[in-house]
Scaffold this motif. Structure first.
Motif, PDB file in Angstrom:
ATOM      1  N   GLY A 168       7.158 -14.260  84.228  1.00  0.00           N
ATOM      2  CA  GLY A 168       6.963 -13.477  83.901  1.00  0.00           C
ATOM      3  C   GLY A 168       7.264 -12.122  83.884  1.00  0.00           C
ATOM      4  N   ASN A 169       6.623 -11.060  84.335  1.00  0.00           N
ATOM      5  CA  ASN A 169       7.330  -9.173  83.921  1.00  0.00           C
ATOM      6  C   ASN A 169       6.942  -9.210  85.616  1.00  0.00           C
ATOM      7  N   VAL A 170       7.899  -9.339  86.306  1.00  0.00           N
ATOM      8  CA  VAL A 170       7.842  -8.519  87.477  1.00  0.00           C
ATOM      9  C   VAL A 170       6.667  -7.509  88.027  1.00  0.00           C
ATOM     10  N   ASP A 171       6.517  -6.338  86.971  1.00  0.00           N
ATOM     11  CA  ASP A 171       6.339  -5.711  86.617  1.00  0.00           C
ATOM     12  C   ASP A 171       4.155  -5.286  86.627  1.00  0.00           C
ATOM     13  N   SER A 172       4.468  -6.701  86.324  1.00  0.00           N
ATOM     14  CA  SER A 172       2.951  -7.070  86.205  1.00  0.00           C
ATOM     15  C   SER A 172       2.134  -8.330  86.866  1.00  0.00           C
ATOM     16  N   ASN A 173       3.536  -8.185  88.097  1.00  0.00           N
ATOM     17  CA  ASN A 173       3.022  -9.519  89.128  1.00  0.00           C
ATOM     18  C   ASN A 173       1.888  -8.992  90.112  1.00  0.00           C
ATOM     19  N   PRO A 174       0.713 -10.015  90.109  1.00  0.00           N
ATOM     20  CA  PRO A 174       0.214  -9.207  90.920  1.00  0.00           C
ATOM     21  C   PRO A 174      -0.156  -8.838  92.590  1.00  0.00           C
ATOM     22  N   VAL A 191       6.593 -10.644  96.235  1.00  0.00           N
ATOM     23  CA  VAL A 191       7.080  -9.939  97.574  1.00  0.00           C
ATOM     24  C   VAL A 191       8.720  -9.689  97.464  1.00  0.00           C
ATOM     25  N   GLN A 192       9.552 -10.500  96.486  1.00  0.00           N
ATOM     26  CA  GLN A 192      10.733 -10.453  96.790  1.00  0.00           C
ATOM     27  C   GLN A 192      11.518  -8.458  96.102  1.00  0.00           C
ATOM     28  N   ALA A 193      10.473  -8.654  95.233  1.00  0.00           N
ATOM     29  CA  ALA A 193      10.531  -7.472  94.179  1.00  0.00           C
ATOM     30  C   ALA A 193       9.490  -6.116  94.653  1.00  0.00           C
ATOM     31  N   PHE A 194       9.254  -6.200  95.464  1.00  0.00           N
ATOM     32  CA  PHE A 194       8.205  -5.142  96.993  1.00  0.00           C
ATOM     33  C   PHE A 194       9.739  -5.226  97.641  1.00  0.00           C
ATOM     34  N   VAL A 195      10.082  -5.817  98.310  1.00  0.00           N
ATOM     35  CA  VAL A 195      11.459  -5.348  99.150  1.00  0.00           C
ATOM     36  C   VAL A 195      12.839  -4.787  98.519  1.00  0.00           C
ATOM     37  N   GLU A 196      13.021  -5.034  97.720  1.00  0.00           N
ATOM     38  CA  GLU A 196      13.714  -4.353  96.913  1.00  0.00           C
ATOM     39  C   GLU A 196      14.090  -3.461  96.487  1.00  0.00           C
ATOM     40  N   HIS A 197      12.169  -2.849  95.349  1.00  0.00           N
ATOM     41  CA  HIS A 197      12.517  -1.121  95.376  1.00  0.00           C
ATOM     42  C   HIS A 197      11.950  -0.853  96.348  1.00  0.00           C
ATOM     43  N   PHE A 198      10.903  -1.334  97.454  1.00  0.00           N
ATOM     44  CA  PHE A 198      11.349  -0.791  98.173  1.00  0.00           C
ATOM     45  C   PHE A 198      12.020   0.464  98.914  1.00  0.00           C
TER      46      PHE A 198
END
Length: 588
Positions: free
Chosen positions: A233-239, A290-297
């Motif tokens: 999916g689109n990670v930006d809309s990942n719940p 959780v991976q996208a969260f860590v990268e973004h942060f």
């Protein structure tokens, strides 16, 4: 000057520094054969002194222990799992709920700070010192250094650029009450300018999710990272990603600090929140979120630190920076001119950082220039010569039938021929590498152009999870033929991932992530490991490819092999058919 650094927590280790240079280092797990062995590293201490040629503590100026507060009692994997089970049970109980509500109350926090009073810290250090004394360490030679100071020291002195100002970042689960720091290094001195308390730990959230997915925290986070690219999916809309973004916000007074949003409890009490967030979500949704969260942060944090300090050359350490995809995202930032990740930068390297810190401060106190060189190769462990190996081969009792061995004048050339022919070969030669990555001397090698070797290695040797990628070793001069490197930086330690050149993917497919085509390479330089570099060069002359598959030489769940007996045991008990050990080829 001889300085011994010790980390006596999870994945305990010892390092010996002589006049600013690492002469030996070893993790306790390699000798105990217990993965991530914690506690007082008695065996590693003895072995490190032996390797370093230090015959007694009379030759040692100081023994520096990383961490001022008592380390968690994580001796084995079972201890970690039990502690997380207890934390989750308590965190979801009525008492845990009451504790989480009161966590940010000023009175509660003052009581909590008193519970870690200087007296109690001294008592904890006395117990740790007593344990080291039983191992022969003189009490008068022991001192302690803050956990994140050790991390920062490994990064700054490992980079060893003292003429320019360097931005030094640390980030991990927790250590001495802190999960992250921002420092500036210049002229050999480190000055901390910002820090984040453990109540806001990014890495602890990652560890909690790892546990909730049925894996071992502080060990299997890399499996979550490896699973993340399978999300479609689109990670930006990942719940999960969106839910985790609601946990923290940036501090209004210090742009380099983050804190929990109003109503969010300390990270250790997020179990209920995470339960509600992850329930009914697919495994790939959770991993990607959780991976996208860590990268973004991390990317946002780095950008803020650069903006506030004006410094664009970074040195980093701490377990969070073992996340190679996050490191790739940081290196790709236009604001970043250079990124140095200390090799295998989890807590095991705090033994190195602790020793660096003491040595550097002794030089500064004497008004002398800090002369610690850049870290270079990290083959800091023990070495076994052909006479020792032959003696063990002569007496080893194999359970496998038809085992034979032969000594070769050019064992690297013979291994290159076997690899080019499609064989999988374990390699045991030279000094053992330190840390989490196998760097050729305790490795299993294969022809990376043959996708079938992935299943072969997984099924009959490693028993790894099917989604996990392997990694390549590549001749350094050909690295950019295979990988898109956003900056000109050395990548010797498998702590950085890169996108791959599309038309080269087939030739190294078995050493890539099969879903997104990224890889975390080990660039091999002749000065770092001349015999391994020679093997790669001979392989290239036969196959035309300058890269091979390289994975750690061990059975799943066990540490990297250390001794010839360890190597022969894995060879004997697995489906391995070839072992290059010293200058011998063992076959069955």
């Amino acid at each position: 000057m001889n300085v011994i650094g010790i980390h006596d927590g999870h994945n305990a280790s010892v390092a010996a520094i002589q006049n600013g240079r690492v002469i030996a280092a070893c993790q306790e797990e390699r000798l105990s054969r217990v993965k991530n062995q914690g506690g007082t590293p008695v065996k590693a201490l003895e072995d490190t002194l032996r390797i370093g040629g230090i015959n007694s503590f009379d030759q040692v100026d100081k023994v520096v222990v990383a961490g001022k507060i008592s380390q968690p009692p994580y001796i084995t994997r079972a201890d970690v799992l039990q502690d997380y089970a207890n934390m989750r049970r308590f965190g979801k109980s009525w008492l845990g709920g009451l504790r989480s509500i009161s966590a940010d109350n000023k009175l509660f926090r003052n009581v909590r700070m008193l519970s870690q009073s200087k007296r109690q810290i001294n008592q904890a250090q006395s117990l740790r010192s007593a344990s080291l004394a039983k191992a022969g360490v003189p009490l008068e030679k022991i001192t302690f250094v803050d956990h994140h100071t050790a991390h920062a020291s490994s990064a700054y002195y490992g980079l060893a650029d003292y003429d320019n100002q360097i931005l030094v970042l640390t980030n991990d689960g927790a250590g001495d009450g802190i999960c992250a720091t921002v420092s500036v290094g210049h002229r050999g001195r480190l000055q901390r300018i910002s820090s984040i308390t453990e109540d806001n730990s990014l890495a602890t959230i990652y560890a909690m999710v790892t546990y909730m997915m049925g894996m071992t925290p502080l060990e299997h986070e890399y499996k979550i990272m490896g699973l993340a690219p399978y999300y479609k999916g689109n990670v930006d809309s990942n719940p999960v990603y969106q839910g985790l973004l609601e946990v923290f916000e940036w501090h209004s007074d210090d742009p380099m600090q983050w804190c929990r949003r109003t109503g969010i409890p300390r990270v250790g009490y997020l179990w209920k929140y995470l339960d509600e967030l992850l329930t009914i979500e697919r495994f790939d949704t959770i991993a990607a979120g959780v991976q996208a969260f860590v990268e973004h942060f991390l990317v946002e944090w780095v950008k803020r630190c650069i903006r506030e300090t004006g410094l664009s050359r970074l040195a980093v350490s701490g377990g969070t920076f073992m996340n190679v995809k996050a490191n790739q995202a940081i290196l790709s930032l236009p604001e970043v001119d250079e990124l140095f990740v200390f090799p295998s930068c989890g807590d095991e390297t705090n033994s190195v950082g602790a020793a660096y810190w003491y040595y550097a401060n002794q030089k500064l106190s004497a008004n002398e220039r800090v002369d610690i060189d850049s870290v270079g190769s990290i083959y800091w462990g023990g070495e076994f010569h052909d006479d020792d190996i032959e003696s063990i081969l002569d007496t080893y009792s194999f359970t496998a039938k038809d085992v034979r061995w032969e000594k070769h004048d050019d064992v690297e050339g013979k291994v290159a021929e076997l690899l080019a022919d499609g064989q999988v070969v374990a390699r045991f030669k030279g000094r053992m590498e330190f840390g989490a990555r196998a760097l050729g001397n305790r490795s299993i090698l294969a022809n990376a152009s043959q996708p079938n070797v992935v299943r072969y290695i997984n099924d009959i040797i490693k028993s790894r999870d099917f989604w996990m990628p392997f990694a390549p070793s590549v001749l350094a001069e050909y690295s950019t033929d295979y990988f898109h490197k956003p900056k000109s930086t050395k990548a010797c330690y498998m702590v950085m991932s890169f996108d791959t050149i599309i038309h080269k993917r087939n030739s190294i497919f078995a050493a890539l992530h099969p879903q997104d085509g990224t890889a975390r390479p080990q660039e091999v330089y002749p000065d770092d490991n001349p015999e391994y570099e020679s093997l790669l060069r001979k392989y290239q002359s036969i196959s035309g490819d300058g890269a091979i598959l390289n994975t750690s030489f061990n059975l799943h769940g066990y540490p990297l092999v250390y001794s010839p007996n360890d190597a022969l045991k894995v060879f004997d008990e697995s489906g391995l058919e070839y072992l290059a050990i010293g200058n011998f080829i063992v076959a069955k």
